[in-house]
Every structure is written in structure tokens, then in C-alpha cells.
Design a protein around this motif. Structure first.
Motif, PDB file in Angstrom:
ATOM      1  N   ALA A 119       0.841  -1.201   0.000  1.00 47.80           N
ATOM      2  CA  ALA A 119       0.000   0.000   0.000  1.00 47.80           C
ATOM      3  C   ALA A 119       0.876   1.251   0.000  1.00 47.80           C
ATOM      4  O   ALA A 119       1.977   1.254   0.554  1.00 47.80           O
ATOM      5  CB  ALA A 119      -0.926  -0.005   1.209  1.00 47.80           C
ATOM      6  N   ALA A 120       0.380   2.293  -0.629  1.00 48.09           N
ATOM      7  CA  ALA A 120       1.151   3.531  -0.831  1.00 48.09           C
ATOM      8  C   ALA A 120       1.074   4.449   0.390  1.00 48.09           C
ATOM      9  O   ALA A 120       0.353   5.448   0.397  1.00 48.09           O
ATOM     10  CB  ALA A 120       0.654   4.243  -2.082  1.00 48.09           C
ATOM     11  N   PHE A 121       1.802   4.078   1.442  1.00 50.35           N
ATOM     12  CA  PHE A 121       1.941   4.895   2.645  1.00 50.35           C
ATOM     13  C   PHE A 121       3.418   5.109   2.918  1.00 50.35           C
ATOM     14  O   PHE A 121       4.238   4.210   2.676  1.00 50.35           O
ATOM     15  CB  PHE A 121       1.322   4.204   3.869  1.00 50.35           C
ATOM     16  N   TRP A 122       3.750   6.282   3.453  1.00 53.64           N
ATOM     17  CA  TRP A 122       5.136   6.584   3.828  1.00 53.64           C
ATOM     18  C   TRP A 122       5.128   7.071   5.263  1.00 53.64           C
ATOM     19  O   TRP A 122       4.296   7.891   5.653  1.00 53.64           O
ATOM     20  CB  TRP A 122       5.716   7.640   2.897  1.00 53.64           C
ATOM     21  N   LYS A 123       6.079   6.555   6.064  1.00 57.62           N
ATOM     22  CA  LYS A 123       6.095   6.838   7.490  1.00 57.62           C
ATOM     23  C   LYS A 123       7.390   7.533   7.890  1.00 57.62           C
ATOM     24  O   LYS A 123       8.479   7.070   7.566  1.00 57.62           O
ATOM     25  CB  LYS A 123       5.929   5.530   8.277  1.00 57.62           C
ATOM     26  N   LYS A 124       7.238   8.623   8.624  1.00 50.47           N
ATOM     27  CA  LYS A 124       8.380   9.341   9.177  1.00 50.47           C
ATOM     28  C   LYS A 124       8.257   9.307  10.697  1.00 50.47           C
ATOM     29  O   LYS A 124       7.303   9.837  11.260  1.00 50.47           O
ATOM     30  CB  LYS A 124       8.413  10.785   8.678  1.00 50.47           C
ATOM     31  N   GLU A 125       9.216   8.636  11.358  1.00 54.91           N
ATOM     32  CA  GLU A 125       9.222   8.538  12.814  1.00 54.91           C
ATOM     33  C   GLU A 125       9.979   9.722  13.402  1.00 54.91           C
ATOM     34  O   GLU A 125      10.993  10.151  12.853  1.00 54.91           O
ATOM     35  CB  GLU A 125       9.888   7.241  13.256  1.00 54.91           C
ATOM     36  N   SER A 126       9.471  10.208  14.534  1.00 53.71           N
ATOM     37  CA  SER A 126      10.104  11.347  15.199  1.00 53.71           C
ATOM     38  C   SER A 126      10.162  11.114  16.695  1.00 53.71           C
ATOM     39  O   SER A 126       9.237  10.549  17.286  1.00 53.71           O
ATOM     40  CB  SER A 126       9.322  12.632  14.942  1.00 53.71           C
ATOM     41  N   GLN A 127      11.269  11.582  17.271  1.00 52.03           N
ATOM     42  CA  GLN A 127      11.407  11.607  18.725  1.00 52.03           C
ATOM     43  C   GLN A 127      12.162  12.869  19.069  1.00 52.03           C
ATOM     44  O   GLN A 127      13.296  13.063  18.614  1.00 52.03           O
ATOM     45  CB  GLN A 127      12.150  10.387  19.254  1.00 52.03           C
ATOM     46  N   GLY A 128      11.514  13.732  19.833  1.00 47.68           N
ATOM     47  CA  GLY A 128      12.117  15.017  20.138  1.00 47.68           C
ATOM     48  C   GLY A 128      12.348  15.778  18.840  1.00 47.68           C
ATOM     49  O   GLY A 128      11.463  15.925  18.025  1.00 47.68           O
ATOM     50  N   SER A 129      13.594  16.218  18.634  1.00 50.40           N
ATOM     51  CA  SER A 129      13.915  16.971  17.406  1.00 50.40           C
ATOM     52  C   SER A 129      14.465  16.076  16.295  1.00 50.40           C
ATOM     53  O   SER A 129      14.766  16.551  15.210  1.00 50.40           O
ATOM     54  CB  SER A 129      14.927  18.074  17.728  1.00 50.40           C
ATOM     55  N   GLU A 130      14.590  14.785  16.557  1.00 48.74           N
ATOM     56  CA  GLU A 130      15.123  13.837  15.576  1.00 48.74           C
ATOM     57  C   GLU A 130      13.985  13.165  14.807  1.00 48.74           C
ATOM     58  O   GLU A 130      12.969  12.805  15.385  1.00 48.74           O
ATOM     59  CB  GLU A 130      15.949  12.749  16.278  1.00 48.74           C
ATOM     60  N   SER A 131      14.175  12.992  13.501  1.00 49.67           N
ATOM     61  CA  SER A 131      13.188  12.260  12.708  1.00 49.67           C
ATOM     62  C   SER A 131      13.868  11.588  11.526  1.00 49.67           C
ATOM     63  O   SER A 131      14.956  12.000  11.101  1.00 49.67           O
ATOM     64  CB  SER A 131      12.066  13.181  12.229  1.00 49.67           C
ATOM     65  N   HIS A 132      13.242  10.535  11.014  1.00 53.04           N
ATOM     66  CA  HIS A 132      13.759   9.825   9.840  1.00 53.04           C
ATOM     67  C   HIS A 132      12.619   9.076   9.149  1.00 53.04           C
ATOM     68  O   HIS A 132      11.640   8.693   9.781  1.00 53.04           O
ATOM     69  CB  HIS A 132      14.881   8.852  10.237  1.00 53.04           C
ATOM     70  N   TRP A 133      12.760   8.909   7.823  1.00 55.81           N
ATOM     71  CA  TRP A 133      11.805   8.132   7.049  1.00 55.81           C
ATOM     72  C   TRP A 133      12.093   6.657   7.274  1.00 55.81           C
ATOM     73  O   TRP A 133      13.241   6.239   7.300  1.00 55.81           O
ATOM     74  CB  TRP A 133      11.899   8.470   5.568  1.00 55.81           C
ATOM     75  N   VAL A 134      11.053   5.860   7.430  1.00 60.00           N
ATOM     76  CA  VAL A 134      11.188   4.435   7.704  1.00 60.00           C
ATOM     77  C   VAL A 134      11.342   3.684   6.384  1.00 60.00           C
ATOM     78  O   VAL A 134      10.556   3.865   5.455  1.00 60.00           O
ATOM     79  CB  VAL A 134       9.957   3.916   8.481  1.00 60.00           C
ATOM     80  N   GLU A 135      12.359   2.848   6.327  1.00 57.84           N
ATOM     81  CA  GLU A 135      12.621   2.014   5.145  1.00 57.84           C
ATOM     82  C   GLU A 135      11.717   0.789   5.153  1.00 57.84           C
ATOM     83  O   GLU A 135      11.194   0.389   6.187  1.00 57.84           O
ATOM     84  CB  GLU A 135      14.089   1.550   5.150  1.00 57.84           C
ATOM     85  N   ALA A 136      11.572   0.175   4.008  1.00 64.98           N
ATOM     86  CA  ALA A 136      10.801  -1.067   3.900  1.00 64.98           C
ATOM     87  C   ALA A 136      11.406  -2.137   4.801  1.00 64.98           C
ATOM     88  O   ALA A 136      12.623  -2.231   4.953  1.00 64.98           O
ATOM     89  CB  ALA A 136      10.779  -1.544   2.459  1.00 64.98           C
ATOM     90  N   ASN A 137      10.559  -2.939   5.385  1.00 67.57           N
ATOM     91  CA  ASN A 137      10.973  -3.988   6.309  1.00 67.57           C
ATOM     92  C   ASN A 137      11.075  -5.312   5.554  1.00 67.57           C
ATOM     93  O   ASN A 137      10.104  -5.759   4.936  1.00 67.57           O
ATOM     94  CB  ASN A 137       9.936  -4.083   7.440  1.00 67.57           C
ATOM     95  N   THR A 138      12.237  -5.958   5.610  1.00 70.25           N
ATOM     96  CA  THR A 138      12.418  -7.227   4.888  1.00 70.25           C
ATOM     97  C   THR A 138      11.500  -8.327   5.428  1.00 70.25           C
ATOM     98  O   THR A 138      11.091  -9.205   4.672  1.00 70.25           O
ATOM     99  CB  THR A 138      13.888  -7.696   4.932  1.00 70.25           C
ATOM    100  N   ASN A 139      11.169  -8.275   6.720  1.00 68.39           N
ATOM    101  CA  ASN A 139      10.246  -9.282   7.268  1.00 68.39           C
ATOM    102  C   ASN A 139       8.853  -9.148   6.653  1.00 68.39           C
ATOM    103  O   ASN A 139       8.174 -10.149   6.432  1.00 68.39           O
ATOM    104  CB  ASN A 139      10.157  -9.157   8.790  1.00 68.39           C
ATOM    105  N   ASP A 140       8.431  -7.913   6.381  1.00 63.68           N
ATOM    106  CA  ASP A 140       7.127  -7.716   5.732  1.00 63.68           C
ATOM    107  C   ASP A 140       7.134  -8.311   4.329  1.00 63.68           C
ATOM    108  O   ASP A 140       6.169  -8.937   3.904  1.00 63.68           O
ATOM    109  CB  ASP A 140       6.782  -6.223   5.658  1.00 63.68           C
ATOM    110  N   GLU A 141       8.224  -8.119   3.613  1.00 63.23           N
ATOM    111  CA  GLU A 141       8.340  -8.689   2.266  1.00 63.23           C
ATOM    112  C   GLU A 141       8.341 -10.217   2.313  1.00 63.23           C
ATOM    113  O   GLU A 141       7.714 -10.871   1.492  1.00 63.23           O
ATOM    114  CB  GLU A 141       9.612  -8.184   1.579  1.00 63.23           C
ATOM    115  N   LYS A 142       9.036 -10.792   3.303  1.00 61.13           N
ATOM    116  CA  LYS A 142       9.082 -12.257   3.427  1.00 61.13           C
ATOM    117  C   LYS A 142       7.710 -12.838   3.740  1.00 61.13           C
ATOM    118  O   LYS A 142       7.402 -13.952   3.329  1.00 61.13           O
ATOM    119  CB  LYS A 142      10.090 -12.666   4.493  1.00 61.13           C
TER     120      LYS A 142
END
Length: 147
Positions: A119-142
Motif C-alpha cells: 500500500a502507498a503509505f510513507w512513514k516518518k518517525e520522530s522523537q524530540g527533534s530527531e526524525s527519519h523516514w522508515v525504510e521497507a521492512n524485509t520481514n514484511d516482504e518475506k
């Protein structure tokens, strides 16, 4: 029913919508929640879920259509939230009704596996002032390999 929305959802109302009088023998449901994704003690954790309106719904419809082709289902409901979500917020609801439990369980599991990786969703995790885009999870693909 397929909904992509910022607002929270009520599981009991979605469940009741899956019931078909004199036909439903089983309802399988999955509710995904935001969990604490960092061990760091400082700063609140949250994430932003982004999507492309129209394209995301078509992705979800394709997944639901495939589930309907594989199992004799009575109804399917997928609700996925977007926007800013915090720990313990509901993210996703997948509900499937069928005459038999095996069909409901398998279809619900199938839909979640494909939703997580296709599904076409993109997730950006944040904690305090730090944030990053979440990469695809190999376990989900498996997980898709079993389908």
C-alpha cells in the motif's frame, strides 16, 4: 469499505458493519496500534503517515479485490489513518466477514501482509527533534512469500 482518514475509528461500529444477517459465520479483525519504537527515555515518540489520495485507495482496493478472488467473503472493511499519530493511537483496521472462520482468518492475514508491503503509505518517525523516514521492512516482504 475502504477509508483513508485522519480521524480515529470506532472498532465496534466497523465490526457491526461487517455482519450480514443469516450469513455471517465468522468475523476476523486486526487493529494496528502505534507502539513505542524507541528505547530512548527523552522526547515523545510519534510519526507522520503520508499517502497519495486516490492512488492509496486504489492500492487498497486491489488488495481487497485479490482477497475476494481467493476466498468466499461476505464483506471487507479497511480503514487506515494518516497524519500525525502518537503512541497507543489506532492506525489500521482490517475486518473480514465470511461464512467460515478459516476464510475470514486467512483473508484478514493476507490483506494485512499486502497492506504492510504494497500500500502507498510513507512513514516518518520522530522523537524530540530527531526524525527519519522508515525504510521497507524485509520481514514484511518475506511474509508475502506464503501467499
Amino acid at each position: 469499505m475502504i477509508l483513508v482518514q485522519e480521524d480515529d475509528f470506532q472498532v465496534d461500529a466497523l465490526y457491526k458493519g461487517l455482519l450480514k444477517a443469516n450469513e455471517t459465520g465468522a468475523v476476523a479483525m486486526f487493529v494496528g496500534l502505534v507502539r513505542q519504537f524507541s528505547d530512548l527515555p527523552n522526547g515523545a515518540c510519534h510519526f507522520e503517515l503520508e499517502h497519495y489520495p486516490g492512488m492509496t485507495e486504489r492500492n487498497l482496493q486491489t488488495i481487497v479485490d485479490e482477497a475476494n478472488a481467493r476466498w468466499p467473503l461476505l464483506d471487507v472493511c479497511v480503514v487506515h489513518r494518516v497524519g500525525r499519530l502518537s503512541v497507543d493511537d489506532q492506525i489500521v483496521f482490517v475486518g473480514v466477514s465470511a461464512a467460515h472462520r478459516a476464510d475470514a482468518f486467512q483473508a484478514c492475514d493476507f490483506i494485512m501482509d499486502y497492506l504492510k508491503s504494497r500500500a502507498a503509505f510513507w512513514k516518518k518517525e520522530s522523537q524530540g527533534s530527531e526524525s527519519h523516514w522508515v525504510e521497507a521492512n524485509t520481514n514484511d516482504e518475506k511474509s508475502l512469500e506464503r501467499w
